[in-house]
Design a protein around this motif. Structure first.
Motif, short mmCIF file in Angstrom:
data_model
loop_
_atom_site.label_atom_id
_atom_site.label_comp_id
_atom_site.label_asym_id
_atom_site.label_seq_id
_atom_site.Cartn_x
_atom_site.Cartn_y
_atom_site.Cartn_z
N THR A 79 -7.49 -14.61 -10.02
CA THR A 79 -7.97 -13.98 -8.89
C THR A 79 -7.25 -14.18 -7.52
O THR A 79 -6.37 -15.17 -7.14
CB THR A 79 -9.31 -14.60 -8.62
N ALA A 80 -7.09 -13.02 -6.82
CA ALA A 80 -6.24 -13.09 -5.73
C ALA A 80 -6.76 -14.05 -4.45
O ALA A 80 -8.07 -13.94 -4.35
CB ALA A 80 -5.85 -11.67 -5.13
N PRO A 81 -6.07 -14.83 -3.78
CA PRO A 81 -6.81 -15.66 -2.81
C PRO A 81 -7.33 -14.82 -1.65
O PRO A 81 -6.79 -13.91 -1.33
CB PRO A 81 -5.50 -16.35 -2.53
N ASP A 82 -8.39 -15.43 -1.13
CA ASP A 82 -9.18 -14.89 -0.08
C ASP A 82 -8.61 -15.37 1.28
O ASP A 82 -8.40 -14.64 2.21
CB ASP A 82 -10.51 -15.11 0.01
N CYS A 83 -7.80 -16.65 1.31
CA CYS A 83 -7.23 -17.03 2.52
C CYS A 83 -5.96 -16.43 2.56
O CYS A 83 -5.59 -15.69 2.13
CB CYS A 83 -7.30 -18.59 2.25
N HIS A 109 -2.99 -17.95 2.12
CA HIS A 109 -1.95 -18.59 1.19
C HIS A 109 -1.58 -17.36 0.12
O HIS A 109 -2.56 -16.86 -0.31
CB HIS A 109 -2.78 -20.08 0.59
N PRO A 110 -0.58 -17.68 -0.47
CA PRO A 110 0.13 -16.80 -1.33
C PRO A 110 -0.67 -16.94 -2.65
O PRO A 110 -0.80 -15.91 -3.51
CB PRO A 110 1.58 -16.97 -1.35
N THR A 111 -0.88 -17.96 -3.32
CA THR A 111 -1.57 -18.45 -4.54
C THR A 111 -2.79 -19.38 -4.25
O THR A 111 -2.63 -20.08 -3.23
CB THR A 111 -0.55 -19.39 -5.46
N ARG A 112 -3.70 -19.46 -5.15
CA ARG A 112 -4.61 -20.51 -4.99
C ARG A 112 -4.20 -21.53 -5.78
O ARG A 112 -3.31 -22.01 -6.20
CB ARG A 112 -5.84 -19.84 -5.83
N PRO A 115 -13.44 -23.46 -3.17
CA PRO A 115 -12.87 -23.33 -1.69
C PRO A 115 -11.18 -23.76 -1.84
O PRO A 115 -10.95 -24.91 -2.74
CB PRO A 115 -13.51 -24.39 -0.87
N CYS A 116 -10.45 -23.24 -1.04
CA CYS A 116 -9.04 -23.57 -1.11
C CYS A 116 -8.81 -25.02 -0.46
O CYS A 116 -9.56 -25.42 0.44
CB CYS A 116 -8.19 -22.60 -0.43
N ARG A 117 -8.01 -25.73 -1.07
CA ARG A 117 -7.70 -27.32 -0.76
C ARG A 117 -6.52 -27.58 -0.42
O ARG A 117 -5.85 -28.40 -0.31
CB ARG A 117 -8.20 -28.38 -1.83
N GLN A 118 -5.71 -26.47 -0.12
CA GLN A 118 -4.29 -26.56 0.32
C GLN A 118 -4.22 -26.94 1.69
O GLN A 118 -5.19 -26.61 2.51
CB GLN A 118 -3.43 -25.33 -0.06
N MET A 119 -3.16 -27.40 2.20
CA MET A 119 -2.77 -27.40 3.67
C MET A 119 -2.62 -26.23 4.37
O MET A 119 -2.33 -25.17 3.98
CB MET A 119 -1.66 -28.39 3.93
#
Length: 701
Positions: free
Chosen positions: A463-467, A469-472, A484-488
Motif C-alpha cells: 500500500t502506498a504511504p499516506d505520509c 515518506h517514499p515507503t512505509r 501509523p508510520c513510525r519513521q523519523m
C-alpha cells in the motif's frame, strides 16, 4: 464545529468465525508430521509439496468446511474423510447424507434394495460407497484410534502414530508420515529398476519414480513386423509404425500406398467372386479371403408367407403359393388378409374400440393407431415437486425434466441438476480467497468465503504511504488501514538547517466529533464522529545550540528554536571607570568596551565613596568620590600631645602620617620651655623636647 482526539486503531474487523481453535504452530506441526519422511528423502522433497500444501490449506489456514452444512470443521468436531478426494465432512452430516441417498434409491426403485447392496455417494467427488461403509464412529485419518483427542502439537483429528497406509500406486511400501489428512506423499524408498526399453543398466532410484527413460532409441519390433520403433525409450506399447508401403486391399482388387500400421483395408467395391453354386457371385463389399459364404439361394426355401416349402435350384425363383398371407400384423391382434406376397404387410385397417393410455376414455379408431385422450396426468413426478401433466399418461410418469433451481447451501448458486427429491448435492464451485495483495491464496468451498479468514501473507505490504515518506515501515500484507508510520519525520524545519527528529506526524488518523450542545433527551441524535487524516506541523527545533549570554559570563546549550541573546542573571562584574568597583547590574549587553573585563556604555556609573586603603596611621576616610588615582593628602587634624605633655597639638593627618620618626619628634614639640624640674631644683632649660632633660647646673657663688 468539531473537536479532535486520537482515533482508535481500525482493525477492519469482519464477521469471521473465531479462530481461537486454529491458532496452531504451523511450522512445528509440519516438521513433526514429516519428520520420518524427511529422514528418507533428504533435501529432495519435491514429491511431498502437494501433501504439505493440502495440510496447510485444509487445516492450518482455518479454511476447512463441511460441504453438506457449510459449517466450519473445528478441532473438536467428529469428522469423516473421503478416501478418494480426501474432503472432510462432519460425521453427523455424512451419516444423514448416506441415509437420504439410500432412502431415495428405495423410493425410485420398483424392488426393495437390500441394505448390503444400497449405495451412497461422496458429496464432493461422487465416489460410490456401500451402506456397510457408512461411518458409525469417529476415527483418526489413519483409522487406528477412535475419538482422537485434540493436541496442540499435532494436526487436528490425528492420533500422532505413523500412518502406514499402503502407498499409491501400489508398490508394497507404507506411508511413513504421522497420521495426516489428504493424500499420502510419494514413496521415498530406494529401489533398483531398469529403464522402459531395458537397454541401460538398472539404476537406484526412489520407488515413486522407479520408472524412467534412458533416452536411447527403443528398437523394439513394431506390429507391422518390418520396422523397429524409433521413439526414445518410452513407457507402454510402441506407437504405430509411421512408415508407408504398397498394400493390396482384402479382396486383392485394389492397391494403394498406405501406412504400415494398417495393412488391412477395404476398397469398398463388391467382392464379385463366384460362389460355391457356380451360378451367382458374392454381393458383399471387399472382405477377407474365404469369407464369401454359401449361396443365399441354395437349400430348402419357402414362399413369402412361409406356408409352402420348395426344393428348387438356386437359379429358380420361389413362386407365391396363392394362399392368404395370415401373418400377424404390427397391431399384434389381426392377421394380414392379402394373398401370399413379397415385402412387408400393410398396416391394420380394421376399426376397433380402444381405451386411451390412461384408461379414462374409449373410442373406435383404426387398429394400427393409438388413441390418446386430452386428460392431463395430475400425479407427482419423481421429484415430488411437479405434476406430470402429460396427456393421457399411463401412470408411469417420466422423470421430471425441469431444472431443480433450488438454492444451494452456499446461498450463491442454484442447483443445475434435473429436478429431484431429497437434498441437492453441495455446490461444486471452489472459491479462491486472496490476501490483500493477491499473492497468497487459499481455496474453500463456495459459501465459506464469507466466514473464512483471508490467508496470512508473508509478502511486504504494497500500500502506498499516506505520509510524505517514499515507503512505509516494513510490515506484512494485511487488510484494513496500515499501522501509523513510525519513521523519523526528517522534514527540514522552517527557521534552521536541521530536520525534524520526531516520529512521523503527517497523515495522522484522528477522530473528529461534532461539537454540539448536550442533548435535551434520548430522542436527540448523538454527535457524529468521523475519522480524518490530519497533517500536524513539526514541533519547534530542540537541537541544543551553544549560546553565550549577553555579558559573556557563560555558554549554555539552548534549543535551536529558542536561540537568542539572553541574560544569565549574574552580576555584570565588569570593572568600572573608577577602577575600584565592578558593575552591579544583572547580566546585560555591553558595547564600547575595549576588553572583556572593562565596562561599557551600558554599565552603571560608580556612585560609591572612595574605598581605597588609607595610609598607615590615618583613620579618616577619603572625602573625594571614588576615583582611580591616589587619594589626596589627608588634611584633617589629629591631636598629638607635646613632649612635655603640657599641651595638645593639632597637626594635619597627612603631615603626621607621612613624617618619619625624627620629623614626628619635631612636630611633637610645642616650642615652649620644658616645664620639668631638674634634680637641682631648677627648671629644664631646653625647649619642649623628647628624651632626658638637660643636666643640672652647678651654682657659682
Amino acid at each position: 464545529m468539531y473537536h479532535m482526539e486520537a482515533a482508535a486503531g481500525d482493525d477492519g474487523g469482519q464477521g469471521y468465525e473465531s479462530s481461537s481453535d486454529e491458532d496452531l504452530d504451523d511450522d512445528k506441526i509440519l516438521s513433526t508430521t514429516y519428520e520420518a519422511y524427511a529422514g528418507q528423502i533428504g533435501d529432495n522433497g519435491e514429491g511431498v509439496d502437494k501433501s504439505k500444501q493440502f495440510l496447510r490449506d485444509a487445516w492450518l489456514s482455518g479454511a476447512s468446511g463441511c460441504l453438506v452444512c457449510l459449517g466450519k470443521v473445528k478441532r473438536i468436531d467428529a469428522i469423516w474423510s473421503c478416501s478418494e478426494c480426501h474432503c472432510v465432512l462432519h460425521l453427523v452430516c455424512i451419516q444423514k447424507w448416506a441415509q437420504q441417498c439410500t432412502m431415495l434409491q428405495d423410493l425410485h426403485s420398483d424392488e426393495s434394495i437390500p441394505s448390503s447392496k444400497a449405495m451412497w455417494q461422496c458429496p464432493k467427488c461422487r465416489a460410490d460407497y456401500r451402506m456397510a461403509a457408512c461411518p458409525r464412529q469417529y476415527l483418526c485419518f489413519c483409522g487406528k484410534e477412535k475419538d482422537p483427542p485434540a493436541h496442540p502439537w499435532l494436526a487436528p483429528h490425528t492420533c500422532g502414530q505413523t500412518c502406514e497406509k499402503p502407498l499409491r500406486p501400489q508398490c508394497g511400501h507404507k506411508c511413513l508420515l504421522l497420521c495426516h489428512p489428504g493424500p499420502c506423499p510419494p514413496c521415498p524408498k530406494m529401489v533398483r529398476s531398469p529403464c522402459y526399453c531395458g537397454q541401460s543398466t538398472p539404476q537406484t532410484r526412489r520407488c515413486s519414480t522407479r520408472q524412467w527413460s534412458c533416452g536411447q532409441i527403443c528398437q523394439r519390433p513394431l506390429t507391422c513386423g518390418q520396422h523397429m520403433c524409433q521413439t526414445p525409450c518410452h513407457s507402454g506399447d510402441c506407437p504405430p509404425c509411421d512408415k508407408t508401403s504398397q498394400q493390396r486391399c482384402m479382396c486383392g482388387k485394389g492397391e494403394q500406398v498406405r501406412p504400415c500400421a494398417s495393412p488391412e483395408w477395404s476398397c469398398d467395391k463388391i467382392c464379385g467372386k463366384v460362389l460355391s453354386c457356380g451360378s451367382h457371385t458374392c454381393e458383399k463389399e471387399c472382405h477377407q479371403q474365404g469369407q464369401c459364404g454359401d449361396c443365399p439361394r441354395s437349400g430348402q426355401r419357402t414362399c413369402p408367407c412361409g406356408k409352402t416349402k420348395f426344393d428348387l435350384p438356386c437359379t429358380e425363383d420361389i413362386p407365391n403359393c396363392g394362399d392368404t398371407c395370415e401373418k400377424l400384423l404390427s397391431c399384434g391382434i389381426h392377421q394380414c388378409s392379402q394373398r401370399c406376397h413379397t415385402g412387408e404387410c400393410e398396416k391394420c385397417r380394421q376399426m376397433c374400440t380402444k381405451k386411451c393410455r390412461c384408461g379414462l376414455r374409449e373410442r373406435s379408431v383404426l387398429c394400427h393407431k393409438e388413441y390418446l385422450c386430452d386428460s392431463k396426468c395430475s400425479q407427482m413426478r419423481d421429484c415430488t415437486r411437479h405434476q406430470c401433466k402429460r396427456k393421457c399418461c399411463d401412470g408411469s410418469c417420466p422423470p421430471c425434466e425441469q431444472s431443480c433451481g433450488r438454492q444451494l447451501t452456499c446461498k450463491n448458486h442454484k442447483c443445475q441438476s434435473r429436478c429431484h427429491s431429497g437434498m441437492c448435492y453441495p455446490c461444486p464451485e471452489i472459491v479462491e480467497i486472496k490476501c490483500f495483495c493477491g499473492n497468497t491464496t487459499i481455496t474453500v468451498p463456495c459459501g465459506r468465503e464469507k466466514v473464512t479468514r483471508p490467508p496470512r501473507c508473508s509478502k511486504k505490504c504494497s500500500t502506498a504511504p499516506d505520509c510524505h515518506h517514499p515507503t512505509r515501515d516494513h510490515h506484512r500484507c494485511h487488510f484494513g488501514r496500515c499501522p501509523p508510520c513510525r519513521q523519523m519525520c526528517a522534514q527540514p524545519l522552517l527557521h534552521c538547517s536541521h530536520v525534524c527528529p520526531k516520529v512521523c506526524h503527517s497523515a495522522v488518523l484522528v477522530k473528529q466529533v461534532e461539537n454540539k450542545p448536550a442533548p435535551a433527551g434520548p430522542w436527540e441524535a448523538k454527535p457524529k464522529a468521523m475519522l480524518t487524516m490530519v497533517n500536524f506541523p513539526c514541533p519547534p527545533c530542540e537541537v541544543p545550540i551553544p549560546t553565550e549570554c549577553l555579558g559573556k559570563h557563560e555558554v549554555t546549550d539552548l534549543p535551536c528554536s529558542s536561540v537568542a541573546p539572553f541574560s544569565c542573571g549574574r552580576l555584570c562584574g565588569r570593572l568600572l571607570d573608577c577602577g575600584n568597583h565592578t558593575c552591579g547590574l544583572a547580566c546585560h549587553i555591553v558595547t564600547g568596551a575595549q576588553k572583556d573585563h572593562e565596562s561599557g556604555r551600558e554599565c552603571a556609573q560608580c556612585e560609591e565613596g572612595c574605598s581605597k586603603p588609607r595610609p598607615k596611621g590615618c583613620t579618616h576616610t577619603c572625602l573625594e568620590p571614588c576615583h582611580p588615582d591616589l587619594c589626596p593628602t589627608c588634611q584633617q587634624g589629629v591631636r598629638v600631645r607635646c613632649h612635655c605633655h603640657m599641651m595638645v597639638l593639632h597637626k594635619e593627618c597627612g603631615l603626621w602620617t607621612a613624617a618619619n620618626k625624627q620629623e614626628k619628634k619635631k612636630l611633637m614639640s610645642c616650642d615652649g620651655p620644658c616645664p620639668k624640674q631638674l634634680t637641682c631644683g631648677h627648671q629644664c632649660s631646653k625647649i619642649c623636647h623628647d628624651g632626658e632633660c638637660s643636666k643640672p647646673q652647678r651654682l657659682h657663688l
